[in-house]
Motif scaffolding. Structure first.
Motif, short mmCIF file in Angstrom:
data_model
loop_
_atom_site.label_atom_id
_atom_site.label_comp_id
_atom_site.label_asym_id
_atom_site.label_seq_id
_atom_site.Cartn_x
_atom_site.Cartn_y
_atom_site.Cartn_z
N GLY A 84 0.83 -1.19 0.00
CA GLY A 84 0.00 0.00 0.00
C GLY A 84 0.87 1.24 0.00
O GLY A 84 0.67 2.18 -0.79
N VAL A 85 1.87 1.26 0.87
CA VAL A 85 2.81 2.39 0.94
C VAL A 85 3.70 2.42 -0.30
O VAL A 85 3.93 3.48 -0.89
CB VAL A 85 3.67 2.29 2.22
CG1 VAL A 85 4.79 3.35 2.20
CG2 VAL A 85 2.80 2.49 3.45
N ARG A 86 4.20 1.24 -0.72
CA ARG A 86 5.14 1.19 -1.85
C ARG A 86 4.47 1.62 -3.15
O ARG A 86 4.94 2.55 -3.83
CB ARG A 86 5.68 -0.23 -2.00
CG ARG A 86 6.74 -0.39 -3.08
CD ARG A 86 7.29 -1.80 -3.07
NE ARG A 86 6.34 -2.76 -3.60
CZ ARG A 86 6.31 -3.17 -4.88
NH1 ARG A 86 7.19 -2.67 -5.75
NH2 ARG A 86 5.44 -4.06 -5.29
N LEU A 87 3.39 0.96 -3.52
CA LEU A 87 2.72 1.29 -4.78
C LEU A 87 2.06 2.66 -4.71
O LEU A 87 2.04 3.41 -5.69
CB LEU A 87 1.69 0.21 -5.13
CG LEU A 87 2.24 -1.20 -5.40
CD1 LEU A 87 1.10 -2.17 -5.67
CD2 LEU A 87 3.22 -1.19 -6.56
N GLY A 88 1.51 2.97 -3.52
CA GLY A 88 0.85 4.26 -3.37
C GLY A 88 1.81 5.42 -3.50
O GLY A 88 1.56 6.38 -4.23
#
Length: 308
Positions: A84-88
């Protein structure tokens, strides 16, 4: 942070969870293979798992078919938080124009930097879940056990025991290994995916929003990730699963460089590629599913918001 940016984080995490449910059995197999023969030369340890297929059979026969989904709960939470943090964050950087030029074309160098940066953030946030996931996936019947066997048998018990014995910092033990692992993998994956998709779309083989554009680009991304990330993946698994002393420090590896050095000295170059077959079987479909789900969820969200 604006609503659109929060949405990017949610879409990235949801896509990764969808993929993680299907690929978790491959993660269990990969973890066992990476821990088998830890710091021992080939031929000097009992081989419980000859290869990925034999590992599937052995785990299912000895521990039961449901053992192939061990660690699923922390694995899904890890996917939600880490990806979620990485792709977001990667998409947020793309939205503000960091990874694309004024014509909308992908800037490869900036894409690599954005992928590495977003990977570091995701790995740091999701690290406690990855550690407990590794502990649970390594836990097995003594007849086929490999690596350190930790006592907890659920995510909640794992967090509780680690926090009780080593405090908050204990929950983030091994984060440096996770950061290097995800940084390399994320930089390779996202830059390859973005560049490959742009090229495939330019060939006009499929309609612009076709799932096949995402599928072909993500397959290329998956192979690149396996080639670049497997040694870091082995080190990360070893760092997380090693036993610790009363102060919470690992008793087998002092840090990431020391882990690399010990594996090379005692297991050779081959040691860095233990479980590479399982990594390929796991990472390629996981990469494909994650990126395809992510791309299609973003397209679907765009359609829904434009219609409302």
């Amino acid at each position: 942070m604006g609503k659109s940016n929060l949405t990017e984080f949610g879409l990235g995490g949801t896509a990764a969870c969808c993929a993680g449910f299907f690929t978790n059995p491959l993660e269990v197999v990969k973890t066992r293979l990476q821990l088998q023969g830890e710091l021992m030369k080939r031929g000097h340890y009992t081989v419980h798992y000859r290869n990925s297929f034999h590992a599937f059979y052995t785990i299912g026969k000895t521990d039961g078919i449901f053992a192939l989904q061990k660690g699923l709960v922390p694995a899904l939470w890890y996917q939600m938080f880490m990806n979620g943090v990485r792709l977001g964050s990667y998409q947020v950087l793309a939205n503000v124009g960091f990874t694309v030029d004024e014509n909308g074309s992908v800037k490869w160098g900036a894409s690599v930097i954005a992928g590495a940066f977003s990977g570091c953030l995701g790995a740091a946030v999701g690290s406690p879940f990855y550690m407990v996931k590794t502990h649970l996936q390594a836990r097995a019947n003594q007849a086929i056990a490999v690596g350190t066997q930790h006592p907890h048998d659920s995510m909640v018990k794992g967090f509780t025991l680690i926090f009780k014995e080593h405090g908050v910092t204990g929950l983030w033990r091994g984060t440096t290994a996770a950061v290097s692992r995800v940084m390399v993998g994320s930089a390779a994956q996202l830059s390859t995916f973005s560049t490959a998709k742009e090229y495939i779309v330019s060939l006009k083989l499929f309609p612009v929003n076709s799932v096949f554009n995402s599928l072909l680009a993500s397959i290329l991304g998956g192979f690149v990730v396996v080639a670049c990330m497997t040694p870091f993946d082995v080190v990360s698994t070893r760092m997380y699963n090693q036993p610790v002393d009363l102060s919470g420090k690992g008793t087998m590896y002092r840090n990431v460089p020391n882990c690399f050095a010990q594996i090379f000295k005692k297991e050779g170059v081959w040691g860095f590629y233990k479980g590479v077959g399982a990594s390929l079987f796991r990472l390629v479909p996981h990469t494909v599913l994650s990126l395809v789900f992510w791309d299609q969820l973003r397209i679907l969200y765009g359609k829904l918001t434009s219609d409302s």
